[in-house]
Design an enzyme around this catalytic site. Sequence first.
Site, PDB file in Angstrom:
ATOM      1  CE1 TYR A 149      54.234  34.771  24.898  1.00 33.49           C
ATOM      2  CE2 TYR A 149      54.110  32.405  24.562  1.00 33.49           C
ATOM      3  CZ  TYR A 149      54.086  33.685  24.064  1.00 33.49           C
ATOM      4  OH  TYR A 149      53.912  33.880  22.718  1.00 33.49           O
ATOM      5  CE  LYS A 194      54.914  51.278  24.219  1.00 34.93           C
ATOM      6  NZ  LYS A 194      54.983  52.033  22.948  1.00 34.93           N
ATOM      7  CG  ASP A 226      56.060  51.759  19.556  1.00 34.04           C
ATOM      8  OD1 ASP A 226      57.230  51.608  19.973  1.00 34.04           O
ATOM      9  OD2 ASP A 226      55.369  52.752  19.851  1.00 34.04           O
ATOM     10  CG  ASP A 254      54.773  34.791  13.730  1.00 35.65           C
ATOM     11  OD1 ASP A 254      55.593  33.996  14.236  1.00 35.65           O
ATOM     12  OD2 ASP A 254      53.580  34.495  13.505  1.00 35.65           O
TER      13      ASP A 254
HETATM   14  C1  IPM Z   1      55.952  30.276  18.781  1.00 38.19           C
HETATM   15  C2  IPM Z   1      54.485  29.998  18.865  1.00 38.19           C
HETATM   16  C3  IPM Z   1      54.128  29.644  20.307  1.00 38.19           C
HETATM   17  C4  IPM Z   1      54.517  30.818  21.185  1.00 38.19           C
HETATM   18  C5  IPM Z   1      52.656  29.285  20.529  1.00 38.19           C
HETATM   19  C6  IPM Z   1      52.207  28.170  19.612  1.00 38.19           C
HETATM   20  C7  IPM Z   1      52.388  28.936  21.962  1.00 38.19           C
HETATM   21  O1  IPM Z   1      53.741  31.079  18.393  1.00 38.19           O
HETATM   22  O2  IPM Z   1      56.749  29.377  19.138  1.00 38.19           O
HETATM   23  O3  IPM Z   1      56.313  31.369  18.357  1.00 38.19           O
HETATM   24  O4  IPM Z   1      53.750  31.775  21.326  1.00 38.19           O
HETATM   25  O5  IPM Z   1      55.621  30.779  21.751  1.00 38.19           O
HETATM   26 MG    MG Z   2      54.923  32.591  17.537  1.00 38.15          MG
END
Ligand code: IPM
Ligand code: MG
Length: 360
Positions: A149, A194, A226, A254
């Site tokens: 990031y 990984k 994975d 997620d």
């Molecule tokens: C999260 C979101 C953010 C991230 C995005 C919106 C930049 O997906 O907080 O998980 O990737 O960190």
């Molecule tokens: Mg996210």
Amino acid sequence: MKGRIAVAAGDGIGPEVMREARAVLDAIAARFGHSFEYVDIDAGGAALDKYGIPLPAEALETARACDALLLSAVGGPRWDTLPGRLRPEQALLGLRAGLGAYANLRPARLMPPLRAACPLKDEVLCASNPQGTPAFDILFVRELTGGIYFGERGREGNRAFDTESYTWDEIERILRVGFEAAKARSKKVTVVDKANILESSRLWREAAEAVAKDFPDINLDFLYVDNAAMQLVRAPGRFDVVVTSNLFGDILSDEAAALTGSIGMLPSASLGAGAGMYEPVHGSAPDIAGQDAANPLGMILSAAMLLRHSFHLEREARAVEDAAAAVLEAGFRTPDLCRGAPGERPVGTRAMGAAVREAL
Ligand code: IPM
Ligand code: MG
């Protein structure tokens, strides 16, 4: 106590869920005799519309000067075609980095009343859970201010690149957060990486082995990402604390969110040197914005984490969490949680928030 909270109400469903979280904090203040002052800041699309940039310097300064930052979600189709550095998501990265909030805690627990909303079969849930019940309780500890990031990125002719880069110190400090958290839980840390391919992952493993020496009571294991993605849907009960990099933590949280019934349920706390930052895991959901259809519980539970981690108000945090559990127990369901099961009481954003305050 008196607390000053910076508030970024954000885009899409952001202002709707933030309104409910603030009302819950006000209810807590009234009941327990605290006073919370809110200072609004512009971040994301809201800031782009006003100032042409996603995170004005004064917004970050204000957040830094407060005790904590409560943020809903940023982004939306209106700003999707802007160049990378002007995207609303840059506000999140700027706030995380600017506050030094490197440790992102994302608890993902299956609450019993939401059993029907979890897509996994009973046998899958039970087999991996030491208690043998259809449940799981995972704490993701995601590194938040490093890795791909924040690594070097760019374009050269027809090539584009992003860089995964970690220092030992960055890895060690996030690992320590994970090991510390495991002490108060089931005493197990899984490092997800990984390492069969990435050199940075091999450094993570070395650092984990070194840190583990300071935590003899904690069980440490490693999973490739994975495999971890597969184990989450095959044996979620095997996990306690998962410590992982920024990108892997984004993806796996997620996936875990979907197992809890809805991504609308998950809160997060981002902690570090300065003011903590609290945001739900979900995004701005522009498709349902303004329809009173968003689930405010992820935002409300993020406010509970704020009470716990920034203000050390454990009793108050628990009260919010118990109230959220009680409304689910009573059958209240925003559309994302409705499965047509008996006893469901479909409600909108406002009614869900009101039900939580009522339960308080
Ligand atoms: C999260 C979101 C953010 C991230 C995005 C919106 C930049 O997906 O907080 O998980 O990737 O960190
Ligand atoms: Mg996210």
